[in-house]
Design an enzyme around this catalytic site. Structure first.
Site, PDB file in Angstrom:
ATOM      1  N   GLU A   4      50.231  64.122  82.235  1.00 33.86           N
ATOM      2  CA  GLU A   4      49.731  63.907  83.412  1.00 33.86           C
ATOM      3  C   GLU A   4      49.148  62.573  82.668  1.00 33.86           C
ATOM      4  O   GLU A   4      48.069  62.332  82.036  1.00 33.86           O
ATOM      5  CB  GLU A   4      48.689  64.772  83.978  1.00 33.86           C
ATOM      6  CG  GLU A   4      48.000  64.160  85.261  1.00 33.86           C
ATOM      7  CD  GLU A   4      47.571  65.078  86.001  1.00 33.86           C
ATOM      8  OE1 GLU A   4      46.813  64.782  86.963  1.00 33.86           O
ATOM      9  OE2 GLU A   4      47.522  66.351  85.847  1.00 33.86           O
ATOM     10  N   LYS A  12      51.418  78.253  83.754  1.00 32.32           N
ATOM     11  CA  LYS A  12      50.676  76.957  82.917  1.00 32.32           C
ATOM     12  C   LYS A  12      49.442  77.160  82.659  1.00 32.32           C
ATOM     13  O   LYS A  12      48.624  77.664  83.439  1.00 32.32           O
ATOM     14  CB  LYS A  12      51.152  75.863  84.045  1.00 32.32           C
ATOM     15  CG  LYS A  12      50.685  74.543  83.787  1.00 32.32           C
ATOM     16  CD  LYS A  12      51.198  73.301  84.530  1.00 32.32           C
ATOM     17  CE  LYS A  12      49.981  73.188  85.803  1.00 32.32           C
ATOM     18  NZ  LYS A  12      48.763  72.817  84.932  1.00 32.32           N
TER      19      LYS A  12
END
Length: 289
Positions: free
Chosen positions: A207, A139
């Protein structure tokens, strides 16, 4: 004995022979399983993990992805933020998790400064996570500006999860922990999501993105979206396990839900141990050779 696979053996992950009944989980979660889950509307679960015991527990419980996050910096290594953690510090943690799971996909998180300089730097860092630590994918943070890095990694055989919206490694540029994508800036988040998908990412973490923006992105993308503070309409959710299970106390982010209070259980155990030792009740005869 027939050598042809049964309908149950060939059924998609999460479905039975008829396509509508639960089946035994696959032995290993793969990227195509996650895309299949999105298409069926089956939610994806993701937690952080930094050691063998939490990895084993979460894997056996059925968590789909385990992220060995750069959040180890401020949840394991004692730093105030995620910025100081290094590749060499994250590799052994990732190795411990990957050695300990049987089913979950292990995600290695590329730390700050290990991929932003160039696609080549990113590729070399990601190779270390795959070869030395046994990660199944990596990631990295960033949207359209990271598309060349994502493209380089995926073309080189490394699956990538992108991370857009609030990106903790850029907290100083973003002005602290702030929701991203409100008002006129929503178009930038949407463009970032499309750019990372086009570059080859097989999933994207969002996020601290407004719920309506995350919902729109989830509907428009072919790849799964995994939210953290991005509302209920993402294809999956991720939390830091110390937050979700009460290892850490104090003020929590609005998006955190605490399911158990592990800190209290450990505190009670430690206090009971102290009392036993100081009171000379441990070790007893049954603990002595």
């Amino acid at each position: 004995m027939s050598t042809n696979p049964s309908a149950e053996e060939t059924a998609p992950y999460g479905t039975g022979p008829a396509g509508n009944a639960p089946a035994k989980p696959v032995r290993k979660v793969r990227t195509h399983h996650l895309r299949d889950m999105k298409q069926r509307g089956e939610k994806i679960t993701m937690l952080t993990s930094y050691d063998m015991y939490s990895a084993q527990i979460f894997d056996e419980a059925g968590i789909d992805l385990l992220l060995v996050g750069d959040s180890a910096s401020n949840n394991v290594l004692g730093n105030e933020t995620s910025l100081p953690v290094t590749v060499d510090e994250l590799l052994p943690l990732t190795r411990a998790v990957s050695r300990s799971v049987k089913r979950a996909m292990v995600v290695g998180d590329l730390p700050f400064g290990s991929y932003q300089a160039s696609p080549e730097q990113g590729y070399l860092t990601a190779v270390r996570f795959m070869k030395e630590a046994g990660a199944h994918c990596v990631k990295l943070e960033g949207g359209a500006e990271m598309a060349p890095v994502i493209k380089k990694l995926t073309e080189g055989g490394i699956p990538v999860i992108a991370h857009i919206g609030f990106t903790p490694q850029s907290e100083h540029v973003l002005g602290g922990y702030r929701v991203q994508g409100r008002g006129d800036t929503s178009d930038r988040i949407i463009d970032d999501a499309k750019a990372v998908q086009e570059a080859g990412a097989f999933a994207v973490v969002m996020e601290m993105v407004p719920g309506e923006v995350a919902d729109q992105i989830t509907k428009e993308l072919d790849i799964p979206t995994i939210g953290i503070g991005a509302g209920p309409d993402c294809d999956g959710q991720v939390l830091v396990w110390q937050d979700a299970f009460g290892m850490r106390s104090g003020k929590m982010a609005r998006f955190v839900k605490q399911y158990v209070d592990v800190k209290s259980v450990l505190t009670e155990g430690a206090e009971a141990y102290i009392a036993d030792v100081k009171g000379s009740t441990f070790p007893g005869p049954e603990h002595t050779f």
